[in-house]
Structures are given as C-alpha cells and as structure tokens.
Design a protein around this motif. Structure first.
Motif, short mmCIF file in Angstrom:
data_model
loop_
_atom_site.label_atom_id
_atom_site.label_comp_id
_atom_site.label_asym_id
_atom_site.label_seq_id
_atom_site.Cartn_x
_atom_site.Cartn_y
_atom_site.Cartn_z
N ALA A 36 0.81 -1.22 0.00
CA ALA A 36 0.00 0.00 0.00
C ALA A 36 0.85 1.27 0.00
O ALA A 36 0.31 2.37 0.14
N ALA A 56 -1.61 4.29 0.89
CA ALA A 56 -3.00 4.24 0.44
C ALA A 56 -3.92 3.73 1.55
O ALA A 56 -3.60 2.74 2.21
N TYR A 57 -5.05 4.42 1.73
CA TYR A 57 -6.02 3.96 2.73
C TYR A 57 -7.40 3.71 2.13
O TYR A 57 -8.29 3.18 2.80
N SER A 59 -9.39 2.77 -1.89
CA SER A 59 -9.25 2.56 -3.33
C SER A 59 -10.57 2.02 -3.89
O SER A 59 -11.19 1.14 -3.29
N THR A 64 -7.21 5.79 -6.23
CA THR A 64 -6.68 5.35 -4.94
C THR A 64 -6.29 6.59 -4.15
O THR A 64 -5.59 7.46 -4.65
N THR A 133 -4.71 -1.39 0.18
CA THR A 133 -4.81 -0.29 1.15
C THR A 133 -4.55 -0.80 2.56
O THR A 133 -4.60 -2.00 2.83
#
Length: 232
Positions: A36, A56-57, A59, A64, A133
């Motif tokens: 992520a 990334a948290y 998507s 994303t 994520t």
C-alpha cells in the motif's frame, strides 16, 4: 527417568514447533504495508525526482486515495505537477485533494516551515484504482513502547521497511507546526516524509511521518492521524 524423558519431550516440542504468527514477527504486516506504499515524484530541471512517501487507505475502481505529509506540497510546482509510483518505473498522475498547511497571514511566499501554520498532513488521489490499502486506526489509543511499522523511500531509494516503537505522545521540541506531535524511535531519512506510521497492534495507519533532526535520524516526529479532519 520417565520424568526426565517427559521434560526433554516438552523442551523439544517448544524448540521444534514453529512460532505462531503472534510471535513470529511482523513479516505479513510488512508485506501488506509495502503493497500500500507509494513514492511521490516531482518534475525537476534534471527530470523526475523522488521527494516523499505516501500510503493508500482507500481505493475504488477509478482512483486510490493516499495519506502523506503536507510539506511535500509546500512548493507551488508540486501542488499541480506531481506523479506517484510503486515501482519507480510506472508513474501515475495524482492530484492534491486537501492539506492541513497554509501560509501564515502576511507571508506572500514561503521561505521555510516557519511561514506555515496548521497541521502537516495531505490527502492525494492517484488516478488508478483497485490497489491495496491499509485501514486508518486511532492514534489516541497509542501507548509508549507500542510497536510501529513504516515503509517509505528514504533518500528516494526503493521502498524500505523499518520497525520501531512509540516514544512520546506529546513532543514539545519545536516552534514549528510539528510541536506537540507524536515521537517514535524509528530510523528514517529524507524522503520518508509522508510515510504512514502503522500500529502493529491495530494493523492500521496511526500517523504520518513529517520530521526528524537532520537528514537521517532514529528520532522520528509523526502527525497523529486524529488531527486529520475527515469523516470516515
């Protein structure tokens, strides 16, 4: 003799049986965090240059959403012209959605972090979907000594994983916007700015790396995730 044999059997069982996932380290979590993790590149006079990290948290099919540091976008060019990547070869356009930093009243242009107020966080969207994520956790639940994981691009190099612990939940060490942020014993270097700080207990993002004394340090300052004013 039977008692001795039983003790030996117990000893061999403890030695030969592989450790459970709870005691085997955080290899699985490191893999998930790295999957992520992203690098932020800007277009400079000498070509593309890796300047910060991101995690990334969220998507979906089209985009994303990443967490990173606000000061990664203190330069005007970075706010409008930057790319993100996970392999340093495939670059994806991205846009700045929000940041907690703003120029102080009377500062027409920034000359340093002292010209900013607010909080050092940013949310960006990469124009690519269906990516791994890491969920967002609670920084208010962190305790001193809790294990943390970070994956980023120190010195702009390939994604590098480190492990450390929470050292402070109120660092009174700076007159800049990082004052009263959290501190950790994690080895980081320039380029790690924006890396997501992941709690091994929560298996979630609890902070964003923003500063350290010098170009490389085992003392890291991170913005606790609860200062990001979003609705999840």
């Amino acid at each position: 003799m039977r008692r001795l044999a039983a003790l030996v059997a117990v000893f061999l069982l403890l030695v030969l049986v592989p450790p459970s996932p709870a005691t085997a380290g955080y290899e699985e979590l490191f893999i998930k965090v790295k999957a992520a993790s992203w690098a932020i590149y800007i277009r400079g006079s000498v070509g593309l240059e890796s300047v910060c990290s991101a995690t990334a948290y969220s998507s979906n099919r089209k985009q994303t959403v990443l967490l990173t540091a606000g000061h990664c976008f203190s330069d005007a060019a970075t706010k409008t012209d930057f790319l993100v990547t996970q392999d340093h070869f495939t670059f994806v356009p991205a846009v700045l959605l929000a940041t907690g930093m703003k120029l102080k009243p009377g500062a027409s242009r920034p000359y340093g972090m002292g010209d900013y107020e607010g909080d050092d966080w940013a949310i960006i969207a990469a124009m690519v979907g269906n990516k791994p994520t890491i969920p967002v956790g609670s920084s208010k639940k962190l305790v001193i000594g809790e294990d943390l994981i970070v994956v980023g691009v120190p010195f702009g190099m390939d994604f590098f994983a480190v492990q450390g612990i929470v050292g402070s939940t109120d660092m009174n060490v700076s007159q800049l916007i990082w004052n009263h942020y959290y501190g950790a014993n994690i080895y980081i270097a320039g380029g790690n700015s924006g890396s997501g700080v992941v709690s091994t207990k929560q298996r979630a993002i609890v902070g964003i790396l923003v500063a350290a004394p010098g170009n490389q340090s085992s003392l890291a300052i991170f913005a606790p995730i609860h200062i990001v004013p979003w609705k999840r």
